[in-house]
Design a protein around this motif. Structure first.
Motif, PDB file in Angstrom:
ATOM      1  N   ASN A 143       0.814  -1.209   0.000  1.00 12.31           N
ATOM      2  CA  ASN A 143       0.000   0.000   0.000  1.00 12.31           C
ATOM      3  C   ASN A 143       0.846   1.257   0.000  1.00 12.31           C
ATOM      4  O   ASN A 143       0.464   2.288   0.484  1.00 12.31           O
ATOM      5  N   GLY A 145       2.630   4.527  -1.653  1.00 15.69           N
ATOM      6  CA  GLY A 145       2.081   5.489  -2.601  1.00 15.69           C
ATOM      7  C   GLY A 145       2.672   5.342  -3.991  1.00 15.69           C
ATOM      8  O   GLY A 145       2.334   6.086  -4.898  1.00 15.69           O
ATOM      9  N   ILE A 146       3.535   4.367  -4.146  1.00 16.31           N
ATOM     10  CA  ILE A 146       4.238   4.226  -5.424  1.00 16.31           C
ATOM     11  C   ILE A 146       3.372   3.527  -6.458  1.00 16.31           C
ATOM     12  O   ILE A 146       2.667   2.560  -6.152  1.00 16.31           O
ATOM     13  N   ASP A 147       3.420   4.021  -7.653  1.00 17.14           N
ATOM     14  CA  ASP A 147       2.685   3.417  -8.765  1.00 17.14           C
ATOM     15  C   ASP A 147       3.166   1.984  -8.980  1.00 17.14           C
ATOM     16  O   ASP A 147       4.350   1.748  -9.206  1.00 17.14           O
ATOM     17  N   MET A 154      10.766  -1.431 -12.279  1.00 20.43           N
ATOM     18  CA  MET A 154      12.097  -1.257 -11.678  1.00 20.43           C
ATOM     19  C   MET A 154      12.605  -2.569 -11.087  1.00 20.43           C
ATOM     20  O   MET A 154      13.764  -2.937 -11.255  1.00 20.43           O
ATOM     21  N   GLY A 188      10.769  -1.936   0.832  1.00 20.04           N
ATOM     22  CA  GLY A 188      10.530  -0.528   0.585  1.00 20.04           C
ATOM     23  C   GLY A 188       9.100  -0.312   0.121  1.00 20.04           C
ATOM     24  O   GLY A 188       8.477   0.687   0.450  1.00 20.04           O
ATOM     25  N   PHE A 189       8.605  -1.238  -0.603  1.00 19.12           N
ATOM     26  CA  PHE A 189       7.285  -1.089  -1.214  1.00 19.12           C
ATOM     27  C   PHE A 189       6.177  -1.457  -0.238  1.00 19.12           C
ATOM     28  O   PHE A 189       5.114  -0.845  -0.233  1.00 19.12           O
ATOM     29  N   PRO A 191       5.205  -1.318   3.331  1.00 12.93           N
ATOM     30  CA  PRO A 191       5.617  -0.736   4.614  1.00 12.93           C
ATOM     31  C   PRO A 191       5.094  -1.562   5.782  1.00 12.93           C
ATOM     32  O   PRO A 191       4.437  -2.571   5.591  1.00 12.93           O
ATOM     33  N   ALA A 192       5.376  -1.114   6.948  1.00 12.97           N
ATOM     34  CA  ALA A 192       4.875  -1.747   8.177  1.00 12.97           C
ATOM     35  C   ALA A 192       5.484  -3.116   8.398  1.00 12.97           C
ATOM     36  O   ALA A 192       4.888  -3.978   9.001  1.00 12.97           O
ATOM     37  N   GLU A 232      12.519   2.679  14.974  1.00 14.30           N
ATOM     38  CA  GLU A 232      12.312   3.999  14.386  1.00 14.30           C
ATOM     39  C   GLU A 232      13.053   5.067  15.180  1.00 14.30           C
ATOM     40  O   GLU A 232      13.611   6.017  14.617  1.00 14.30           O
TER      41      GLU A 232
ATOM     42  N   THR B 180       9.860   8.970  -6.921  1.00 12.11           N
ATOM     43  CA  THR B 180       9.584   7.538  -6.965  1.00 12.11           C
ATOM     44  C   THR B 180      10.830   6.718  -6.654  1.00 12.11           C
ATOM     45  O   THR B 180      10.802   5.814  -5.806  1.00 12.11           O
ATOM     46  N   SER B 183      12.003   7.087  -3.141  1.00 12.67           N
ATOM     47  CA  SER B 183      11.065   6.445  -2.229  1.00 12.67           C
ATOM     48  C   SER B 183      11.243   4.934  -2.228  1.00 12.67           C
ATOM     49  O   SER B 183      11.343   4.300  -1.176  1.00 12.67           O
ATOM     50  N   VAL B 184      11.291   4.343  -3.416  1.00 16.70           N
ATOM     51  CA  VAL B 184      11.448   2.892  -3.501  1.00 16.70           C
ATOM     52  C   VAL B 184      12.752   2.454  -2.848  1.00 16.70           C
ATOM     53  O   VAL B 184      12.768   1.548  -2.009  1.00 16.70           O
ATOM     54  N   ASP B 187      13.613   4.287   1.203  1.00 25.26           N
ATOM     55  CA  ASP B 187      12.745   3.830   2.286  1.00 25.26           C
ATOM     56  C   ASP B 187      12.796   2.318   2.434  1.00 25.26           C
ATOM     57  O   ASP B 187      12.321   1.776   3.425  1.00 25.26           O
ATOM     58  N   PRO B 194       9.236   5.196   8.405  1.00 24.12           N
ATOM     59  CA  PRO B 194       8.087   5.348   7.513  1.00 24.12           C
ATOM     60  C   PRO B 194       7.706   6.791   7.261  1.00 24.12           C
ATOM     61  O   PRO B 194       7.265   7.132   6.189  1.00 24.12           O
ATOM     62  N   ASP B 195       7.854   7.648   8.257  1.00 23.42           N
ATOM     63  CA  ASP B 195       7.480   9.045   8.029  1.00 23.42           C
ATOM     64  C   ASP B 195       8.499   9.992   8.618  1.00 23.42           C
ATOM     65  O   ASP B 195       8.210  11.107   8.967  1.00 23.42           O
ATOM     66  N   PRO B 202       8.419  16.456  -1.451  1.00 27.35           N
ATOM     67  CA  PRO B 202       7.111  16.660  -2.089  1.00 27.35           C
ATOM     68  C   PRO B 202       6.377  15.342  -2.230  1.00 27.35           C
ATOM     69  O   PRO B 202       6.990  14.295  -2.281  1.00 27.35           O
ATOM     70  N   PRO B 204       4.302  12.064  -3.184  1.00 31.36           N
ATOM     71  CA  PRO B 204       4.593  10.954  -4.082  1.00 31.36           C
ATOM     72  C   PRO B 204       4.167  11.204  -5.498  1.00 31.36           C
ATOM     73  O   PRO B 204       3.475  12.131  -5.833  1.00 31.36           O
ATOM     74  N   VAL B 205       4.573  10.321  -6.243  1.00 25.78           N
ATOM     75  CA  VAL B 205       4.563  10.319  -7.661  1.00 25.78           C
ATOM     76  C   VAL B 205       3.232  10.237  -8.333  1.00 25.78           C
ATOM     77  O   VAL B 205       2.849  11.092  -9.109  1.00 25.78           O
ATOM     78  N   SER B 206       2.537   9.231  -8.016  1.00 26.62           N
ATOM     79  CA  SER B 206       1.326   8.988  -8.782  1.00 26.62           C
ATOM     80  C   SER B 206       0.177   9.759  -8.182  1.00 26.62           C
ATOM     81  O   SER B 206       0.324  10.516  -7.240  1.00 26.62           O
ATOM     82  N   ARG B 208      -1.983   8.471  -6.611  1.00 23.09           N
ATOM     83  CA  ARG B 208      -2.317   7.771  -5.376  1.00 23.09           C
ATOM     84  C   ARG B 208      -1.891   8.597  -4.169  1.00 23.09           C
ATOM     85  O   ARG B 208      -0.791   9.085  -4.104  1.00 23.09           O
ATOM     86  N   HIS B 209      -2.766   8.787  -3.220  1.00 28.56           N
ATOM     87  CA  HIS B 209      -2.394   9.568  -2.051  1.00 28.56           C
ATOM     88  C   HIS B 209      -1.668   8.707  -1.029  1.00 28.56           C
ATOM     89  O   HIS B 209      -1.978   7.525  -0.851  1.00 28.56           O
ATOM     90  N   PRO B 210      -0.711   9.326  -0.388  1.00 30.48           N
ATOM     91  CA  PRO B 210       0.111   8.564   0.553  1.00 30.48           C
ATOM     92  C   PRO B 210      -0.712   7.996   1.696  1.00 30.48           C
ATOM     93  O   PRO B 210      -1.641   8.634   2.196  1.00 30.48           O
ATOM     94  N   GLN B 211      -0.345   6.820   2.095  1.00 31.67           N
ATOM     95  CA  GLN B 211      -1.037   6.188   3.208  1.00 31.67           C
ATOM     96  C   GLN B 211      -0.530   6.756   4.521  1.00 31.67           C
ATOM     97  O   GLN B 211       0.551   7.317   4.584  1.00 31.67           O
ATOM     98  N   ALA B 214       3.206   3.932   8.769  1.00 32.73           N
ATOM     99  CA  ALA B 214       3.037   2.525   9.098  1.00 32.73           C
ATOM    100  C   ALA B 214       2.846   2.314  10.596  1.00 32.73           C
ATOM    101  O   ALA B 214       2.170   1.390  11.013  1.00 32.73           O
TER     102      ALA B 214
END
Lengths: 261, 261
Positions: A143, A145-147, A154, A188-189, A191-192, A232, B180, B183-184, B187, B194-195, B202, B204-206, B208-211, B214
């Motif tokens: 989940n 935010g990466i497409d 990649m 990386g993709f 999380p948690a 963390e 992207t 992030s990949v 992280d 996670p945050d 700025p 994320p890429v797509s 899709r809104h960031p979750q 974690a």
DNA sequence: GTCTATATTTTGATAGAC
DNA sequence: GTCTATCAAAATATAGAC
């Protein structure tokens, strides 16, 4: 189990194609490598392109077959992506030269005999990676935010580049490469899973025991949650140290940096 | 600002080289693309290899220059790796065809005029990525179990492949690609953050809104110990933000009147 | 099946007129 | 600076002897 002459031609051609590229490899060079006269090659193949095409088709046939098994199989998306890495490396181990040709000349073979078949196989192999990745997004395993499309592209690219990087020792390194790639990309993709990072065991994906889904870490007792927070905290303290060093280094005039505007 | 004829030859050659490969591109094809007779090309260049070599050297010169600035600059390893991604894409935007040639034919140009210079530039560019990555490991920013060399090679490879994947819209996509890739890879490579990104990265890429971070999903079974840790985390994050702002102001002294050190 | 010999095309590069 | 014309080498592919 001596390789047939025809097979030897394919092998040597593949080696030369992968080293110099198809159009920079001559029929005479191939003949020399095999130990034949150049004219004799035409007893086995109709043209240089026919040799090239068969090398690629053979590789793609095996790859598609193995991918199909993973795609129709079961398990978490994480587990199946690990399988995709593993079978890619195994097929690459069986077609070492073809794998590099595949990467080098994928974009410039539109005018090849049997190109339609090749294109279909390539499309399917891309589809397999994408499908499994998107399934992981749909079922909540991934989940970020990466497409997913960008991610899958990649990850796939790094798997096949790894074949080149580990050329000479690929067979022996399949376990460790699989572990490295899945660790870099999945942790990386998805999380948690801060506790899944160390990955000390080189055999996380082998055989058919699917890993527990990623959501398991959420259900685990508070002890792991505490560990996650401790982890963390450690990371943040690292950042603090780094920032502290940065502040000191900024005592001298520095050129402007692009922070991300 | 009409391009000189010589420059046009370089540009069209680069395009053809990137599409078909160097050895599959003929002098006559280049001449046709430029609108000249094949013989006329030799008024500007001594050979096809000379054209090829100049294309690559020009690209690598720019790349090395930009990498040098990042390498000798300051900031956290995370920040500087982000810069490496960004400047790579910017140089690629200025040398779109050369970037693809660089990827396609990097391994088969040992017999080129000026190869020594090219090899040195390539080595330096690899060194820059590796050096920054290892610095991040040394100072504790990165502490994953992943081999820094393997990591850096994968990240670099994905950056340059991204140029190819985003060909037509590269200039417009530099921000999102940078986000992207970092992030990949970061992280995944720097765990348990996670945050905790110290930079105002700025979004994320797509589309899709960031979750949510974690840690919130781990929050459910939290006890007192967890709450204490979370509290400490929040405090540290506060400090981080303050420190970050300080660094920002120190980096751009012209914009504030803090002035002092 | 393999060789020798060669036909045919293509290619990188040059010479010289304008 | 550009063109026409062409060379010389190298390439793919074929023919036919053994």
């Amino acid at each position: 189990m001596a390789a047939s002459r025809r097979q030897l031609i394919l092998t040597e051609s593949a080696r030369l194609f992968s080293e110099r590229g198809s159009s920079a490899t001559t029929i005479r060079e191939i003949a020399d490598a095999v130990g034949l006269n150049s004219g004799t090659l035409y007893h086995y193949f109709n043209s240089k392109d026919a040799i090239f095409s068969e090398i690629l088709t053979s590789f793609l046939t095996d790859l598609v077959q193995r991918y199909e098994a993973v795609l129709t199989g079961t398990g978490t998306a994480r587990h199946r992506l690990g399988l995709m890495v593993r079978v890619s490396l195994e097929v690459a181990d069986q077609h070492p030269y073809a794998t590099e040709i595949y990467q080098n000349e994928l974009e410039s073979l539109s005018a090849l005999p049997g190109y339609t078949q090749i294109a279909e196989a390539v499309d399917f192999s891309h589809h397999a990676w994408h499908e499994i990745t998107e399934e992981g997004v749909r079922n909540g395993e991934f989940n970020s935010g990466i497409d997913p499309f960008e991610f899958q592209r990649m990850m796939r690219e790094c798997v096949f580049q790894s074949v080149r990087w580990h050329r000479k020792t690929l067979a022996a390194d399949i376990e460790s490469i699989t572990a490295t790639v899945t660790s870099v990309f999945l942790d990386g993709f998805a999380p948690a899973r801060p506790d899944a990072v160390p990955e000390p065991e080189p055999a996380p994906v082998s055989e058919r025991h699917p890993q527990p889904p990623a959501t398991t870490s959420v259900h685990e007792p508070a002890g792991d949650a505490v560990d996650a927070l401790r982890s963390e905290l450690d990371a943040l303290r690292s950042d603090m140290r780094a920032m502290h060093n940065l502040v000191e280094s900024l005592s001298k005039p520095a050129e402007s940096d692009i922070g991300g505007d």
